[in-house]
Design an enzyme around this catalytic site. Structure first.
Site: not given
Ligand code: NAP
Length: 284
Positions: A98, A173, A241
């Site tokens: 990711t 995502k 993050k």
């Protein structure tokens, strides 16, 4: 297609079970991990190992990467013994981490200059789905390259779907993980609110799981809350993050902003624990 030689980079919580699926499916798999020792688990079931990303890519047709973040991707591609230093061509490189759409566009450009092909293919699902081969995979990149890679991806996930050009998988995502952050915070707040008003967490979770709001996520994370088990399946630092990356993409909705703030605040003390440890932050 099972003669396709696969190189795997990144043996973390996700990388180990995902790469195991490919070995079990009969592909010849070679693995690399930055810190040593983790390769033994894969070697025990028949994988080989490579000492550097550069040596790995020379041995295989297709490379899959599952590492933490943009910095890790930068190191894997541009490091001294990185993928690009091998000067290969005709390889397919699939980045399942990711990361930001921006780094995917940058790395795809560098791959193309060498005659290699890049797909971004992050996953939805966690360790359990990785172990079962039932992840959901969202892909950005060239359509015919995706079609070539699809049989391999379908050994890791129950769905592998192309959503657009390079970076589109990463964008999808980040949208999904924004929803995940909101969901986790929502569940945590509901439990805290219930407890503050004399309703036991276990009772609340039984009611929710039997209602229209029940979901696999609430079931798994509800059990974690009930058992006071915050060992990371998906580390809180990773959702912090992801929400930062979503912010960089322009996230500015009310719930998105709230989740962003909460997880940034929680990261320094709870970063290594599971995402649902956010309950400790909202219950302070
Ligand atoms: P993890 O357990 O923290 O593993 C991270 C991996 O990245 C390790 O192999 C680590 O190597 C490697 N790495 C980190 N920095 C590196 C660098 N600078 N150079 C080379 N390798 C580096 O993470 P994970 O949970 O498997 O997650 C991997 C990715 O999948 C992340 O992007 C995460 O957001 C995403 N994801 C995770 C989940 C989940 O439930 N866990 C679900 C969906 C997506 P070392 O062993 O040497 O540290």
């Amino acid at each position: 297609m099972s003669t396709t030689k696969i190189g795997w980079i990144g043996l973390g919580k996700m990388g180990i079970p995902m790469s195991q699926q490919l070995v079990k499916a009969g592909y010849p798999v070679s693995v690399y991990n930055r810190s040593k020792g983790k390769e033994d688990i894969l070697r025990a079931i028949g994988a080989t190992t490579a000492a550097t990303p550069a040596l790995l890519i020379q041995q295989v047709d297709l490379v899959i990467i599952m590492v933490s973040d943009d910095k890790a991707i930068h190191d894997i591609f541009n490091g001294e013994d990185g993928l690009l230093s091998a000067k290969t061509s005709g390889k397919i490189i699939i980045n399942m981490s990711t990361v930001s759409p921006a780094i995917s566009k940058q790395m795809a450009g560098l791959c193309e200059q060498q005659g290699n092909h890049y797909l971004d293919a992050p996953v939805s699902g966690s360790v359990k789905q990785a172990e079962d081969g039932t992840l959901v995979i969202m892909v950005g990149g060239n359509e015919s390259v995706f079609e070539q890679a699809k049989p391999v991806l379908e050994k890791i996930g129950r769905l592998a779907m192309r959503v657009g050009d390079t970076g589109a998988g990463n964008t999808a995502k980040l949208v999904i993980n924004t929803l995940l952050g909101i969901y986790a915070q929502g569940l945590a707040e509901a439990v805290v609110f219930a407890q503050q008003n004399g309703i036991a967490a276990t009772d609340l979770l039984t009611l929710v799981n039997n209602s229209a709001l029940g979901s696999p996520f609430i079931k798994i994370k509800g059990e974690a809350i009930n058992n006071d088990n915050y060992n990371a399946a998906f580390a809180l630092k990773h959702i912090a993050k992801d929400l930062r990356l979503a912010k960089d993409l322009g996230l500015s909705t009310p719930l998105g902003e709230a989740a962003f703030e909460t997880f940034q605040q929680a990261e320094s003390t709870l970063g290594e624990e599971d995402i649902i440890a956010v309950i400790k932050e909202v219950g302070k």
